[in-house]
Design an enzyme around this catalytic site. Structure first.
Site, PDB file in Angstrom:
ATOM      1  N   HIS A   1      44.137  35.969  47.163  1.00 31.34           N
ATOM      2  CA  HIS A   1      43.316  34.871  46.641  1.00 31.34           C
ATOM      3  C   HIS A   1      42.612  34.212  47.813  1.00 31.34           C
ATOM      4  CE1 HIS A   1      42.103  31.282  44.442  1.00 31.34           C
ATOM      5  NE2 HIS A   1      42.337  31.982  43.347  1.00 31.34           N
TER       6      HIS A   1
ATOM      7  N   ASP B   1      45.735  36.871  37.489  1.00 36.17           N
ATOM      8  CA  ASP B   1      45.346  38.082  36.752  1.00 36.17           C
ATOM      9  C   ASP B   1      46.461  39.106  36.704  1.00 36.17           C
ATOM     10  OD1 ASP B   1      42.113  37.633  38.158  1.00 36.17           O
ATOM     11  OD2 ASP B   1      42.725  37.314  36.079  1.00 36.17           O
TER      12      ASP B   1
ATOM     13  N   ARG C   1      35.282  19.727  14.400  1.00 32.37           N
ATOM     14  CA  ARG C   1      33.958  20.168  14.859  1.00 32.37           C
ATOM     15  C   ARG C   1      34.022  21.591  15.415  1.00 32.37           C
ATOM     16  NH1 ARG C   1      31.773  17.234  19.017  1.00 32.37           N
ATOM     17  NH2 ARG C   1      33.727  16.180  19.558  1.00 32.37           N
TER      18      ARG C   1
ATOM     19  N   LYS D   1      41.657  47.702  47.621  1.00 33.36           N
ATOM     20  CA  LYS D   1      42.148  46.370  47.221  1.00 33.36           C
ATOM     21  C   LYS D   1      43.072  46.576  46.028  1.00 33.36           C
ATOM     22  CE  LYS D   1      39.373  43.771  49.790  1.00 33.36           C
ATOM     23  NZ  LYS D   1      39.844  43.107  51.004  1.00 33.36           N
ATOM     24  N   ILE D   2      44.271  45.993  46.104  1.00 33.84           N
ATOM     25  CA  ILE D   2      45.205  46.128  44.986  1.00 33.84           C
ATOM     26  C   ILE D   2      44.920  44.996  43.999  1.00 33.84           C
ATOM     27  CG2 ILE D   2      47.629  46.400  44.357  1.00 33.84           C
ATOM     28  CD1 ILE D   2      46.498  48.395  46.509  1.00 33.84           C
TER      29      ILE D   2
ATOM     30  N   ARG E   1      37.535  30.068  30.313  1.00 37.40           N
ATOM     31  CA  ARG E   1      36.802  29.475  31.432  1.00 37.40           C
ATOM     32  C   ARG E   1      35.472  28.840  31.022  1.00 37.40           C
ATOM     33  NH1 ARG E   1      37.606  30.179  36.910  1.00 37.40           N
ATOM     34  NH2 ARG E   1      39.752  30.055  36.255  1.00 37.40           N
TER      35      ARG E   1
ATOM     36  N   HIS F   1      36.967  39.335  40.903  1.00 42.14           N
ATOM     37  CA  HIS F   1      37.101  38.023  40.241  1.00 42.14           C
ATOM     38  C   HIS F   1      37.757  38.244  38.874  1.00 42.14           C
ATOM     39  CE1 HIS F   1      36.340  33.908  39.310  1.00 42.14           C
ATOM     40  NE2 HIS F   1      35.031  33.928  39.114  1.00 42.14           N
TER      41      HIS F   1
ATOM     42  N   ARG G   1      49.581  29.245  39.421  1.00 38.83           N
ATOM     43  CA  ARG G   1      49.628  29.500  37.978  1.00 38.83           C
ATOM     44  C   ARG G   1      50.545  30.672  37.616  1.00 38.83           C
ATOM     45  NH1 ARG G   1      43.248  30.321  38.120  1.00 38.83           N
ATOM     46  NH2 ARG G   1      44.013  31.523  39.901  1.00 38.83           N
TER      47      ARG G   1
HETATM   48  C1  SDX Z   1      40.347  35.328  40.443  1.00 38.83           C
HETATM   49  O1  SDX Z   1      38.488  31.843  43.420  1.00 38.83           O
HETATM   50  C2  SDX Z   1      39.201  31.711  42.389  1.00 38.83           C
HETATM   51  O2  SDX Z   1      39.787  30.667  42.131  1.00 38.83           O
HETATM   52  C3  SDX Z   1      39.269  32.925  41.467  1.00 38.83           C
HETATM   53  C4  SDX Z   1      40.268  32.820  40.335  1.00 38.83           C
HETATM   54  C5  SDX Z   1      39.856  31.771  39.321  1.00 38.83           C
HETATM   55  O3  SDX Z   1      40.737  31.224  38.642  1.00 38.83           O
HETATM   56  O4  SDX Z   1      38.617  31.552  39.171  1.00 38.83           O
HETATM   57  O5  SDX Z   1      41.538  32.484  40.849  1.00 38.83           O
HETATM   58  C6  SDX Z   1      40.371  34.130  39.540  1.00 38.83           C
HETATM   59  O6  SDX Z   1      39.300  35.871  40.656  1.00 38.83           O
HETATM   60  C7  SDX Z   1      41.613  35.751  41.142  1.00 38.83           C
HETATM   61  C8  SDX Z   1      41.384  36.952  42.121  1.00 38.83           C
HETATM   62  C9  SDX Z   1      41.303  38.247  41.299  1.00 38.83           C
HETATM   63  N1  SDX Z   1      40.865  39.360  42.191  1.00 38.83           N
HETATM   64  C10 SDX Z   1      41.725  40.366  42.495  1.00 38.83           C
HETATM   65  O7  SDX Z   1      42.915  40.394  42.166  1.00 38.83           O
HETATM   66  C11 SDX Z   1      41.075  41.484  43.313  1.00 38.83           C
HETATM   67  C12 SDX Z   1      41.960  41.831  44.531  1.00 38.83           C
HETATM   68  N2  SDX Z   1      41.911  40.696  45.463  1.00 38.83           N
HETATM   69  C13 SDX Z   1      41.144  40.830  46.666  1.00 38.83           C
HETATM   70  O8  SDX Z   1      39.895  41.472  46.455  1.00 38.83           O
HETATM   71  C14 SDX Z   1      41.085  39.523  47.461  1.00 38.83           C
HETATM   72  O9  SDX Z   1      42.359  39.055  47.569  1.00 38.83           O
HETATM   73  C15 SDX Z   1      40.187  38.389  47.004  1.00 38.83           C
HETATM   74  C16 SDX Z   1      38.788  38.834  46.798  1.00 38.83           C
HETATM   75  C17 SDX Z   1      40.717  37.787  45.743  1.00 38.83           C
HETATM   76  C18 SDX Z   1      40.220  37.307  48.084  1.00 38.83           C
HETATM   77  O10 SDX Z   1      39.827  37.921  49.226  1.00 38.83           O
HETATM   78  P1  SDX Z   1      39.339  37.125  50.556  1.00 38.83           P
HETATM   79  O11 SDX Z   1      39.767  35.704  50.513  1.00 38.83           O
HETATM   80  O12 SDX Z   1      37.890  37.399  50.721  1.00 38.83           O
HETATM   81  O13 SDX Z   1      40.204  37.781  51.670  1.00 38.83           O
HETATM   82  P2  SDX Z   1      39.928  39.192  52.268  1.00 38.83           P
HETATM   83  O14 SDX Z   1      39.422  40.154  51.215  1.00 38.83           O
HETATM   84  O15 SDX Z   1      39.105  39.008  53.493  1.00 38.83           O
HETATM   85  O16 SDX Z   1      41.414  39.661  52.629  1.00 38.83           O
HETATM   86  C19 SDX Z   1      42.055  39.175  53.788  1.00 38.83           C
HETATM   87  C20 SDX Z   1      42.938  40.333  54.244  1.00 38.83           C
HETATM   88  C21 SDX Z   1      42.134  41.637  54.374  1.00 38.83           C
HETATM   89  O17 SDX Z   1      42.821  42.426  55.333  1.00 38.83           O
HETATM   90  P3  SDX Z   1      42.026  42.819  56.695  1.00 38.83           P
HETATM   91  O18 SDX Z   1      40.743  43.491  56.213  1.00 38.83           O
HETATM   92  O19 SDX Z   1      41.763  41.467  57.376  1.00 38.83           O
HETATM   93  O20 SDX Z   1      42.982  43.709  57.413  1.00 38.83           O
HETATM   94  O21 SDX Z   1      43.927  40.604  53.234  1.00 38.83           O
HETATM   95  C22 SDX Z   1      43.678  41.898  52.685  1.00 38.83           C
HETATM   96  C23 SDX Z   1      42.254  42.319  53.057  1.00 38.83           C
HETATM   97  O22 SDX Z   1      42.187  43.731  53.155  1.00 38.83           O
HETATM   98  N3  SDX Z   1      43.750  41.771  51.222  1.00 38.83           N
HETATM   99  C24 SDX Z   1      44.130  42.756  50.410  1.00 38.83           C
HETATM  100  C25 SDX Z   1      44.067  42.200  49.130  1.00 38.83           C
HETATM  101  N4  SDX Z   1      43.643  40.928  49.201  1.00 38.83           N
HETATM  102  C26 SDX Z   1      43.436  40.669  50.501  1.00 38.83           C
HETATM  103  N5  SDX Z   1      44.511  44.018  50.661  1.00 38.83           N
HETATM  104  C27 SDX Z   1      44.837  44.754  49.577  1.00 38.83           C
HETATM  105  N6  SDX Z   1      44.802  44.292  48.291  1.00 38.83           N
HETATM  106  C28 SDX Z   1      44.416  43.032  48.049  1.00 38.83           C
HETATM  107  N7  SDX Z   1      44.400  42.589  46.794  1.00 38.83           N
END
Ligand code: SDX
Length: 377
Positions: free
Chosen positions: A262, A316, A71, A256-257, A341, A223, A271
């Site tokens: 997560h 990612d 299918r 953000k790196i 997804r 994301h 994963r």
């Molecule tokens: C996916 O939810 C899911 O399951 C998503 C996913 C899926 O399968 O569907 O797993 C897929 O989206 C994975 C994530 C991909 N995104 C990235 O790689 C982008 C970079 N990541 C960040 O933007 C961040 O880690 C998030 C958005 C993923 C999560 O962020 P949170 O939970 O909102 O936490 P936060 O941003 O408040 O960070 C907490 C602390 C902060 O420091 P302070 O401001 O408190 O001093 O950790 C730091 C952040 O600055 N931090 C980072 C960071 N991630 C967190 N600092 C630098 N680089 C980063 N990537």
């Protein structure tokens, strides 16, 4: 005085419903789809079997898999109107916009669009699973100035995608790495794009509208767009020797790196090990010195982020470079995430309808107090 309500910005830590589809366990860094550990599924099952598991709750037996595959393969081709519509989009637009448009168009031309019954939604889900790779492959070729290659019904889902992109199927080991990425990307509980799909579904809107909205959410670099952003970062840094200084500057400017961190996994994404192993195999078999240099850079950044910030890579991070080594263009990376997804999104859309409640949270007001409109009444 009334106590101010607690604000849950980003809905962090808020449990809004039950689900039977998957569970992400932060404490053990584990992820299971319908109870099966994702690592075992990725290592031992095809993406088609995992799609069946997510939709029907069970892995298919031989007869069910044969029927599912037949299918799916029959639904892959795009009709001429769809191909003409996609060819009219600007070549400079992001492939996620092409996907968003294609899904919206599929809905517009589907007479059963507003039939939200489980059977009708299952049919739409399979249609999207089958057709999205054809859209993604045609768009990558369009951006390369090439005409589309039609799907080949004699090939499996993963092989056929390579065939439609490049006109050939690579070594089985490369296809296996791709298939592992598809299984790992398929489902992840109430992530932003899945929850978006559930919010749209909770109003009893249609599946195509929910998926179009989910594609919009996944496009963002916080994301799904992160896998593409990781590749841009690697190409920007170029030299592994520059990794530390680049990272220090980026962190100092509060960037953000991409590929790190997560919302749920705080000690590493469950994963990553399997995807990293697949990437390592791709690097080992590549004759291109660039592959080794990029892999070395990836490892250097990962080491520095973990030791310097205690922040671990997410899926990612290895996936982006793996797709680059498979020959896909960087803007194709997040569309591949959508191809996978779509299974999780549509499983959640169906589940939302089985015990629906309109999703409508509250806000704590922080605006001007009530006041009279100036001037004569
Ligand atoms: C996916 O939810 C899911 O399951 C998503 C996913 C899926 O399968 O569907 O797993 C897929 O989206 C994975 C994530 C991909 N995104 C990235 O790689 C982008 C970079 N990541 C960040 O933007 C961040 O880690 C998030 C958005 C993923 C999560 O962020 P949170 O939970 O909102 O936490 P936060 O941003 O408040 O960070 C907490 C602390 C902060 O420091 P302070 O401001 O408190 O001093 O950790 C730091 C952040 O600055 N931090 C980072 C960071 N991630 C967190 N600092 C630098 N680089 C980063 N990537």
């Amino acid at each position: 005085t009334t106590t101010a309500p607690a604000i849950h910005r980003g809905l962090a830590g808020v449990v809004v419903d039950t689900t039977e589809i998957s569970t992400v366990v932060q404490e053990t860094n584990s992820l299971t789809y319908r109870g099966y550990p994702v690592q075992d599924l990725a290592a031992r099952r095809s993406f088609e079997e995992v799609a069946h598991l997510l939709w029907y709750g069970e892995l298919p037996d031989a007869a069910q898999l044969h029927d599912f595959r037949a299918r799916e393969r029959a639904l892959r081709p795009l009709d001429r109107t769809t191909l003409e519509l996609l060819a009219r989009l600007p070549e400079t637009c992001h492939p996620m916009d092409v996907l968003r448009t294609a899904v919206s168009f599929f809905g517009a031309e589907d007479p059963t669009e507003d039939d939200g019954s489980p059977a009708a939604n299952r049919a739409k889900s399979l249609t999207l699973l089958a057709k999205l790779p054809t859209v993604v492959a045609a768009d990558q070729r369009r951006r390369r100035g090439l005409t589309p290659i039609p799907p080949d019904p004699s090939l499996g889902y993963a092989e056929n995608f390579f065939h439609m992109c490049f006109g050939s199927v690579p070594d089985p080991d490369v296809v296996r790495c791709f298939e592992i990425s598809l299984v790992l990307y398929a489902e992840h509980s109430f992530n932003a794009s899945t929850f978006t799909a559930r919010v749209v579904t909770s109003t009893l809107s249609d599946l195509y509208s929910a998926v179009t909205a989910a594609i919009g959410a996944l496009k963002g670099p916080l994301h799904g767009g992160a896998n593409e952003a990781v590749m841009h970062m690697l190409l920007e840094i170029e030299d592994p020797q520059r990794a530390e200084t680049w990272l220090d500057e980026a962190l100092a400017s509060k960037r953000k790196i991409m590929g790190f961190g997560h919302r749920v996994y705080k000690n590493g994404d469950s994963r990553v090990p399997l995807m990293q192993a697949a990437l390592d195999r791709l690097v080992a078999r590549s004759a291109d010195p660039e592959a080794t240099r990029l892999a070395t850079l990836l490892a250097a950044l990962r080491h520095t982020m973990i030791t310097r910030k205690g922040i671990h890579p997410n899926l990612d991070y290895p996936a982006g470079l793996a797709y680059h080594l498979m020959g896909f263009d960087t803007p194709t990376f997040t569309p591949i995430f959508v191809m996978s997804r779509i299974t999780g999104w549509t499983a959640h859309i169906t589940e939302q309808l089985t015990h629906n409640a309109l999703i409508r949270p509250l806000a704590a007001y922080a605006g001007p107090a009530r006041r009279a409109v100036p001037g004569p009444a």
